[in-house]
Design an enzyme around this catalytic site. Structure first.
Site, PDB file in Angstrom:
ATOM      1  N   GLU A 498       0.402  -1.182   0.197  1.00  0.00           N
ATOM      2  CA  GLU A 498       0.000   0.012  -0.235  1.00  0.00           C
ATOM      3  C   GLU A 498       1.312   0.994  -0.718  1.00  0.00           C
ATOM      4  OE1 GLU A 498      -3.313   0.421   2.521  1.00  0.00           O
ATOM      5  OE2 GLU A 498      -3.589  -1.476   1.417  1.00  0.00           O
ATOM      6  N   GLY A 499       2.006   1.252  -0.806  1.00  0.00           N
ATOM      7  CA  GLY A 499       2.348   2.545  -0.925  1.00  0.00           C
ATOM      8  C   GLY A 499       3.964   2.041  -0.136  1.00  0.00           C
TER       9      GLY A 499
END
Length: 816
Positions: A498-499
């Site tokens: 997620e990043g």
């Protein structure tokens, strides 16, 4: 002497109006009064008055100011600042700003923070936590999941489906639970305290995925078909975004679709041929419906004049011919369902686009808007839950485990890492509560979600390492009684997804925060490229001079707060937390000032100076973490016995902030760091890391049954059920404490100091000496069983450790 006093008065007045951030007109009037006084005292003459009017009048007459100042500056600004791309604009505009904007503005409104509602569970949400969540925790055998099945057992999969675990975000009208973000966070925290597989399996469908996207953007037909099926567990969803060539740079996905005509269910329809190769997709191996992100092209112009439509999101049933799923990745021994999915020229109708054909090319906006919510809940909650459980489990273990004839938790070397775990557990729970409060108020806090994703996963990983160090051999030998090892292995997963954290810290937090949170920068950028020249000039003029005043104010505030160590600044309370608020006032002004100076000196190059932007992001992040901690203390009734936890968490956050600020000044552009250091730190750095005394207090709370300890681990699963090693150890911890006075009684009766081990033998001796009752003997015997279970490590027949191929039919069984 009179002239000197007048000069001092003018400096003080100008400083005061800047500090207080009064309007330009008010500041001009205040300066005019001082000028008039100087005229009356014959300190200044006509020339001074003319010079003052020549400056003051143009600044206060907007039409004149725009013509001689703003117009040429706007032309210069357009030449320096490149126009944002559409994807950059969508990322910047996605979501909302909330409390982080106050922290960025240099003058936090603490009353506003404390007036945010206290996070509460509804009766229905509490019943779910006390009922189905507790029950699935009892059902879980983590060793079975991670070592034997490499999956959740079929009965748990079915229980999750039957009881709505995948439907927490789905509205009740579709059969979902429609829980608050806060309730979702509490559910995930409890599950994560036992199993990252269980928490991930529940978290993903309730985060970024088909359910979230359908509710916001789906057509009525899509919503009516899919949402009830998702709510009942008849569909298992996943969302495929990440590609081998595009991980953190999700906007560069190579997966594509071509608009064309084709056959669908015996008819020719307008559709698209999709080709994709995705990896690391949670639930992909068992998904029945695949959310897919790809770049849509229309070379034959079947939809219109535009050929490159852009990123698009579609829902693809996984039983469509050509869809490849089922294979699994093996992410660091964490056995949640995760794997690749592929397709080559898979034809589907345009109606499969989420929101229908009109949403073709709108996928990036959809993703970044929804991600700001999901990223603020799932991984931060999982991290907080894991650390909360680790904090109490480590406290219990450190009190049970003895070396050198005393509990290891009393050794100062152990107290230091224990304090880090306990202080972070308090802070992380506070941060999830404040963040989900914002989401439940309707915010989509893209900057905050990036902050909490990075910092909570980072702190979680460090806390797990500390817990492993304290547990020693108990932590490194896997087995049914090891509650840390798999979490230690899995920690990098949360860091990566997620990043990735490196990207999140160096680019996302400040990259979005500087523009979204700054009160004037976004307005300047938008006005600079406004197609209406007159309106653009007026808006630019207003933003520019607001920006000048803002920067001037933060310069004065930073210098004054540094000179006085912020002792005269506003704080909502006069107790031991007062100085924390005052220091945060100072650092907030520093952040605002340094941001403007960095943007002024680097311009568009700031986004490429990632270490500068990372350190600026650290300032904003640590201010948010510290303010969430103070908010929690307020919300829980300012329990003074919790103060060591509050103090440790805030002092650690502010010390980290100060360290980043110090590093920033050492590397500030154009050699301005030395000058700025004098302005910000005229008497040196004001803060120290948490003291040894504070470490001792936090470690003591973790090892002592008390209300503070209960609040530290609130909401986690502590039942001493068959497979819950931390629950069994928690009961042993209480038994050991109850056994110590009985042990002392036996030693006194025996006339010698016995070793604190073999408590069953001590029980027998106490019984023989007639100093222990039957109940006390039973307590000591039970405590010994628990003590040995706590300090022993698991061992296996060599055959049990051999790699085995699972029955593929059984692996697929639980998805049926």
């Amino acid at each position: 002497m009179t002239t000197l006093l007048w000069i001092i008065a003018m400096i003080l007045v100008l400083g005061a109006v800047a500090y207080l951030r009064v309007s330009l007109l008010t500041a001009t009037i205040a300066a005019a009064v001082v000028m008039a006084t100087g005229w009356a005292l014959d300190i200044i003459g006509p020339i001074g008055g003319i010079i003052f009017l020549a400056i003051a009048l143009p600044l206060n007459i907007s039409a004149f100011r725009q013509g001689i100042l703003s117009r040429p500056l706007l032309k210069l600004y357009r030449g320096i600042m490149p126009e944002m791309s559409s994807t950059e604009k969508e990322a910047i505009e996605a979501g909302t700003t909330w409390w982080e904007a106050d922290l960025f503005a240099g003058k936090p409104n603490w009353k506003k923070l404390h007036n945010y509602p206290v996070a509460r569970l509804s009766a229905e949400e509490q019943a779910f936590l006390d009922g189905p969540v507790e029950e699935v925790c009892r059902m879980l055998n983590q060793h079975q999941v991670s070592h034997q099945l490499a999956d959740l057992p079929a009965e748990i999969w079915q229980y999750l489906k039957d009881n709505g675990f995948f439907a927490m975000i789905i509205k009740k009208k579709y059969g979902g639970l429609e829980f608050s973000a806060y309730a979702q966070s509490r559910v995930l925290q409890k599950l994560a305290g036992l199993s990252s597989e269980l928490a991930s399996t529940v978290g993903v469908p309730n985060s970024l995925g088909p359910g979230e996207l359908l509710q916001h953007y789906g057509t009525p037909e899509q919503q009516d078909h899919y949402l009830p099926r998702l709510a009942k567990g008849l569909e298992v969803p996943c969302f495929a975004l990440t590609s081998p060539e595009a991980g953190s740079d999700a906007g560069s996905i190579p997966d594509f679709g071509i608009v064309c005509k084709g056959q669908w269910e015996g008819e020719e329809v307008l559709g698209m041929k999709l080709t994709w190769n995705k990896r690391y997709i949670t639930l992909a191996p068992v998904a029945t419906v695949l959310g897919l992100a790809f770049k849509l092209r229309d070379p034959e112009h079947l939809l219109g004049a535009q050929e490159e439509l852009g990123i698009t999101c579609a829902l693809i049933p996984t039983d469509v011919a050509g869809v490849e799923t089922g294979r699994r990745h093996f992410p660091l021994n964490c056995m949640f369902q995760n794997g690749p999915t592929r397709g080559n020229e898979v034809f589907v109708p345009l109606s499969f686009i989420i929101g229908g054909p009109k949403m073709a090319g709108q996928g990036w906006r959809m993703l970044v808007e929804c991600l700001s919510v999901g990223r603020g809940i799932t991984l931060p909650s999982n991290s907080a839950g894991g650390v909360k459980t680790a904090a109490l489990a480590t406290g219990a273990y450190a009190r049970i485990r003895r070396q050198f004839k005393l509990p290891i938790g009393k050794l100062e070397g152990i107290e230091e890492p224990m304090a880090r775990i306990g202080g972070n557990a308090y802070l992380m729970d506070a941060v999830t509560s404040l963040t989900t409060t914002g989401i439940d108020l309707g915010e989509k806090p893209s900057v905050i979600s990036a902050i909490v994703k990075y910092h909570l996963t980072d702190r979680m990983q460090k806390c797990v390492i500390d817990a492993m160090d304290i547990h020693g051999g108990k932590g490194v030998c896997l087995g049914p009684n090891n509650y840390l090892g798999r979490g230690y292995q899995a920690a990098p997963i949360a860091i990566t997804v997620e990043g990735a954290n490196i990207l999140t810290r160096s680019m996302i937090i400040y990259g979005q925060g500087a523009i979204r949170c700054h009160p004037y920068v976004l307005a300047e950028m938008e006005s600079a490229f406004d197609t209406d020249a007159k309106r653009g000039l007026a808006n630019f003029d207003e933003a520019l001079f607001g920006h000048i005043g803002f920067t001037t104010s933060n310069l004065i505030r930073s210098f004054w707060l540094g000179l006085t160590s912020s002792r005269f600044s506003n704080a909502p309370y006069s107790d031991k937390t007062k100085r924390y608020y005052q220091h945060m006032n100072r650092f907030s002004a520093n952040l605002a000032l340094l941001s403007d100076l960095a943007m002024a000196t680097l311009g568009g190059n700031l986004k490429r100076k990632e270490r500068i932007s990372a350190r600026l992001g650290d300032l904003l992040s640590q201010l948010y973490l510290a303010s969430a901690t103070l908010k929690r203390y307020q919300d829980e009734g300012r329990q003074t016995e919790d103060l060591p936890l509050v103090q440790w968490a805030v002092e650690d956050a502010l010390h980290k902030l100060q360290t980043s600020l110090d590093d920033l000044l050492d590397n500030f552009p154009m050699g301005l760091g030395g000058v700025l250091r004098f302005v910000l730190f005229p008497f040196g750095r004001p803060l120290k890391r948490p003291s040894d005394v504070l470490d001792h207090k936090v470690a003591k709370i973790m090892q002592t049954p008390c209300a503070s300890r209960d609040r530290l681990g609130q909401g986690q699963f502590w039942e001493a059920s068959e497979h819950n090693a931390v629950g069994i150890q928690e009961q042993t911890f209480k038994d050991i404490l109850a056994s110590e006075p009985l042990y002392d009684k036996v030693c006194q009766a025996a006339g010698k100091r016995l070793p604190f081990m073999w408590l069953d033998k001590i029980a027998a001796e106490g019984k023989a000496l007639g100093v222990l009752s039957e109940e006390e003997v039973a307590l000591l015997e039970r405590a010994e069983i628990g003590r040995m279970k706590s300090i022993n490590v698991d061992d296996f027949d060599p055959q049990e450790l051999r790699a085995q191929t699972l029955n593929s039919d059984k692996t697929q069984e639980r998805a049926a």
